[in-house]
Design a protein around this motif. Structure first.
Motif, mmCIF file in Angstrom:
data_model
loop_
_atom_site.group_PDB
_atom_site.id
_atom_site.type_symbol
_atom_site.label_atom_id
_atom_site.label_comp_id
_atom_site.label_asym_id
_atom_site.label_seq_id
_atom_site.Cartn_x
_atom_site.Cartn_y
_atom_site.Cartn_z
ATOM 1 N N ASP A 409 8.976 7.914 15.574
ATOM 2 C CA ASP A 409 8.447 7.354 14.321
ATOM 3 C C ASP A 409 7.633 6.135 14.724
ATOM 4 N N THR A 410 6.313 6.294 14.755
ATOM 5 C CA THR A 410 5.433 5.296 15.361
ATOM 6 C C THR A 410 4.844 4.367 14.313
ATOM 7 N N THR A 414 -4.582 0.528 11.871
ATOM 8 C CA THR A 414 -5.974 0.589 12.328
ATOM 9 C C THR A 414 -6.271 -0.618 13.225
ATOM 10 N N ASP A 498 2.813 -5.999 6.688
ATOM 11 C CA ASP A 498 4.035 -5.241 6.413
ATOM 12 C C ASP A 498 5.258 -6.154 6.450
ATOM 13 N N ARG A 524 -4.736 4.736 3.454
ATOM 14 C CA ARG A 524 -4.636 3.339 3.102
ATOM 15 C C ARG A 524 -5.748 2.960 2.123
HETATM 16 C C1 6R9 Z 1 -1.698 4.214 11.979
HETATM 17 C C2 6R9 Z 1 -1.977 3.971 10.552
HETATM 18 C C3 6R9 Z 1 -1.325 1.118 8.497
HETATM 19 C C4 6R9 Z 1 -0.158 0.926 7.560
HETATM 20 C C5 6R9 Z 1 0.867 -0.036 8.103
HETATM 21 C C6 6R9 Z 1 2.126 0.451 7.417
HETATM 22 C C7 6R9 Z 1 1.942 1.948 7.351
HETATM 23 C C8 6R9 Z 1 1.979 3.258 9.513
HETATM 24 C C9 6R9 Z 1 4.108 3.578 9.793
HETATM 25 C C10 6R9 Z 1 3.917 2.811 8.631
HETATM 26 C C11 6R9 Z 1 6.208 2.699 8.308
HETATM 27 C C12 6R9 Z 1 5.457 3.917 10.161
HETATM 28 N N1 6R9 Z 1 2.585 2.645 8.474
HETATM 29 N N2 6R9 Z 1 2.886 3.841 10.311
HETATM 30 N N3 6R9 Z 1 4.969 2.375 7.893
HETATM 31 N N4 6R9 Z 1 6.470 3.448 9.386
HETATM 32 N N5 6R9 Z 1 5.734 4.678 11.243
HETATM 33 O O1 6R9 Z 1 -1.365 4.566 9.700
HETATM 34 O O2 6R9 Z 1 -2.938 3.033 10.297
HETATM 35 O O3 6R9 Z 1 -4.119 3.667 8.138
HETATM 36 O O4 6R9 Z 1 -4.293 1.353 9.151
HETATM 37 O O5 6R9 Z 1 -2.194 2.137 8.038
HETATM 38 O O6 6R9 Z 1 0.529 2.164 7.395
HETATM 39 O O7 6R9 Z 1 2.199 -0.076 6.125
HETATM 40 O O8 6R9 Z 1 0.511 -1.365 7.792
HETATM 41 P P1 6R9 Z 1 -3.470 2.553 8.874
#
Ligand code: 6R9
Length: 646
Positions: A409-410, A414, A498, A524
């Motif tokens: 779970d990554t 961006t 976040d 987003r």
């Molecule tokens: C890579 C991507 C970023 C926002 C980030 C957060 C949410 C992304 C997540 C996650 C919880 C995860 N987010 N991965 N929240 N667990 N594994 O998605 O980039 O489109 O810029 O969005 O997405 O809120 O701040 P982006």
């Protein structure tokens, strides 16, 4: 409760993984105790440099905010993703393209990739594109999208990929902001059996973009399109005529590689700028460790190249590691809900990386579309884009992965270029819903509302206190906005936007955005952008947009709309407003619910109390909180009584 479940690392995974738990701990410690030594070593190990750098790192997160890695070093991203693999892997498959229809696919070797990218590089040069010039890509998920990104990198041009689901208006804004001189597109895109008029959209946008002198169009469907002889060029004609000899331009590590627009809480989307050396190193090393890459992996990231995940984990990360990467044109539900797993079997996919929203949508279709497929090629599963709820995690783990595949779970953005918090398959105990531990070199911290660091177990704003190679360097054309957006909330720290909780074992649980950014199906979006679109309508006086919990999309879009005096609410007007948002931004931003509001809850100083609007949209009426500071508390009752369901 499933939150407390822990899945230990299986012996079999740890035995062959790149790092075990003890190795992770040691390597992590080294990476933060001696970051420059650590990253210099990794830069030598993961990348091929034409010339060594002078300075490993120069940075400040305060005052004159700047971050520079490997300054003076010379390299080329296309050379690293293609040329250096040719000696050993020329005939290895670099890309597997899976078309929208299940009977369409294509294998492209590294040798073929090299030829296609070189030819296109020459086409761009012949059209006058040189180092530093911006090229906009507005493309479907076809191999040419990857060729185009790498061709830009090869000649030192800066690409700006705009997601094919964005409207002509949104495309125009992005082309104008980057002052792109060339747009690469296709006649039409095809997704789930439906065609999208990409060239028609491009024509509408480009008519308002004087900087654009050339539009290169890939023939994907052969559908009818408009043609303007002074700027239109067929991609296939130009590429056939071009030479296949195109030397990779030596770039400084800090030269820009690409711009990618993303939404913030205020104003127009920001052009996030990533540079060459640090970005590529970070994409390469995170792909390697997070997915525990093996030489014969068939790796499939389902993201579109229009998003950062498509950049780092479909193109740059896998190709830098000479890994076979799947490019999928279609959608998970077409022709039916088995499609993902049919493709996994067909191409023997071993690493599969997708978004929670897709998992939730497929989970609703039941187990049968999954269990009727084999899936025994799968080794690692990943998720990205939004928090994954434990129920979806468990389903992914038990049903899709047959309890054989660790789930990574990554968490990242961006702005961060690559994974910041993520499990590593051989090293990390898994907890459904937790992104677990920081990647090498990443030093996260949680801050309370007074700006103090939260130690140990606790919750707060998630910041990063030290630089890492993959982080964005600036907002294109607006460095001041970069500093204000990311480095002003907490002194000396990068603020992600976040919130997160850290449990007693030091594992991180992302709680979601703390600002006015929505995450709808992993896309987003800024509430301000949607509000700006709504108020363009003559009948609208004011609009406030918030997110609310949505079973499949994660968040839905809820709009409170105040009409001008003489306007009447109607279903027709509701439709007009939805269409307006679609044409200003794109279908992904369509409101799920529109409530006609007599007014908005505002403080006496005129600030909209969004907290209250969010609670009403979410139907959490018991926890509205303090409304005593409102200018007109009666408005809240009116809003509650006329709440609509999305
Ligand atoms: C890579 C991507 C970023 C926002 C980030 C957060 C949410 C992304 C997540 C996650 C919880 C995860 N987010 N991965 N929240 N667990 N594994 O998605 O980039 O489109 O810029 O969005 O997405 O809120 O701040 P982006």
């Amino acid at each position: 409760m499933s939150e407390h479940k822990v899945y230990p690392v299986p012996e079999s995974v740890a035995a062959r993984a790149h790092v075990t738990q003890a190795e992770y701990e040691a390597m992590y410690r080294r990476s933060v105790d001696d970051p420059e030594g650590f990253w210099a070593e990794q830069a030598d190990r993961f990348l091929d440099w034409f010339e060594k750098w002078d300075t490993t790192l120069d940075w400040s997160f305060e005052g004159d905010v700047h971050v520079e890695w490997f300054k003076g070093g010379k390299l080329n991203v296309a050379h690293n993703c293609i040329d250096r693999h040719l000696a050993e892997h020329a005939e290895k498959t670099a890309l597997i393209w899976e078309g929208d229809e299940p009977d369409q696919d294509q294998h492209i070797t590294f040798r073929e990739l090299h030829e296609q990218v070189s030819r296109l590089g020459n086409v761009l040069k012949e059209r006058g594109v040189s180092k530093g010039d911006r090229v906009c890509l507005y493309m479907p998920m076809i191999p040419e999208a990857v060729y185009a990104m790498l061709a830009c990198a090869r000649i030192g041009a800066v690409h700006s990929v705009v997601f094919g689901g964005f409207s002509p208006e949104a495309l125009k804004d992005r082309i104008q902001d980057a002052e792109a001189s060339v747009v690469i597109t296709a006649d039409e895109g095809v997704r789930g059996g439906r065609k999208v008029g990409l060239k028609a959209n491009t024509d509408k946008a480009v008519d308002q973009c004087p900087s654009v002198h050339t539009v290169l169009t890939v023939r994907r469907t052969g559908g009818d399109i408009g043609w303007n002889d002074s700027r239109d060029v067929w991609y296939h004609e130009a590429v056939e005529a071009a030479s296949a000899d195109c030397p990779a331009e030596p770039m400084d590590a800090e030269d820009p590689l690409f711009i990618l627009y993303t939404s913030g809480s205020t104003g127009k989307p920001k052009g996030v700028l990533h540079t060459t050396g640090g970005y590529l190193l970070y994409a390469a090393i995170t792909t390697w460790y997070t997915f525990d890459l093996q030489p014969d992996d068939v790796y499939w990231c389902t993201a579109d190249v229009g998003w950062i995940t498509g950049h780092s984990y479909l193109v740059y990360g896998p190709l830098a590691n000479a890994t076979t990467s799947v490019v999928f044109e279609g959608v998970p539900s077409y022709p039916d809900a088995s499609r993902f797993w049919e493709v996994v079997d067909k191409h023997q996919v071993s690493v599969f990386y997708t978004a929670p929203t897709a998992i939730r949508a497929l989970m609703r279709e039941g187990d049968e579309p999954v269990t009727k497929t084999d899936r025994s090629s799968l080794r690692i599963l990943g998720t990205v884009g939004e928090p994954i709820n434990p129920e979806a995690w468990e389903w992914y783990y038990h049903v899709v992965g047959k309890e054989q595949c660790p789930i990574v779970d990554t968490w990242w953005q961006t702005e961060t270029g690559g994974h910041l918090i993520t499990p590593l398959p051989g090293a990390t105990e898994l907890k459904p819903g937790s992104a677990t531990r920081p990647f090498f070199g990443i030093v996260p911290a949680l801050m309370d509302t007074d700006g103090h660091v939260v130690e140990g177990e606790g919750e707060g704003a998630l910041v990063i206190t030290r630089p890492w190679p993959g982080q964005m360097r600036t907002i294109y054309g607006n460095h001041q906005r970069f500093v204000e957006t990311y480095f002003s909330a907490f002194k000396g720290c990068y603020f992600s936007g976040d919130g997160a909780r850290r449990d007693g074992n030091g594992d991180y649980w992302i709680t979601g955005r703390m600002d006015d950014v929505l995450n709808v199906s992993g896309h987003r979006m800024g509430t301000a952008e949607i509000e700006s679109a709504l108020v363009l309508h003559d009948a609208v006086a004011e609009a406030a947009v918030v997110g609310y919990p949505h079973d499949v999309k994660g968040q839905g879009i809820y709009a409170y709309v105040i009409l001008v005096k003489d306007a009447e609410p109607s279903d027709a007007l509701r439709k007009e407003l939805v269409n307006l948002v679609r044409s200003e931004i794109g279908p992904i931003a369509s409101p799920d619910a529109i409530q006609w509001a007599p007014g908005l809850p505002k403080t006496r100083s005129g600030k909209i109390m969004r907290r209250i609007l969010r609670k009403i949209a979410a139907n959490e009426l018991d926890s509205l909180g303090d409304t005593s500071t409102l200018a007109d508390p009666a408005v809240v009752d009116e809003l509650i009584n006329n709440r609509v369901t999305g």
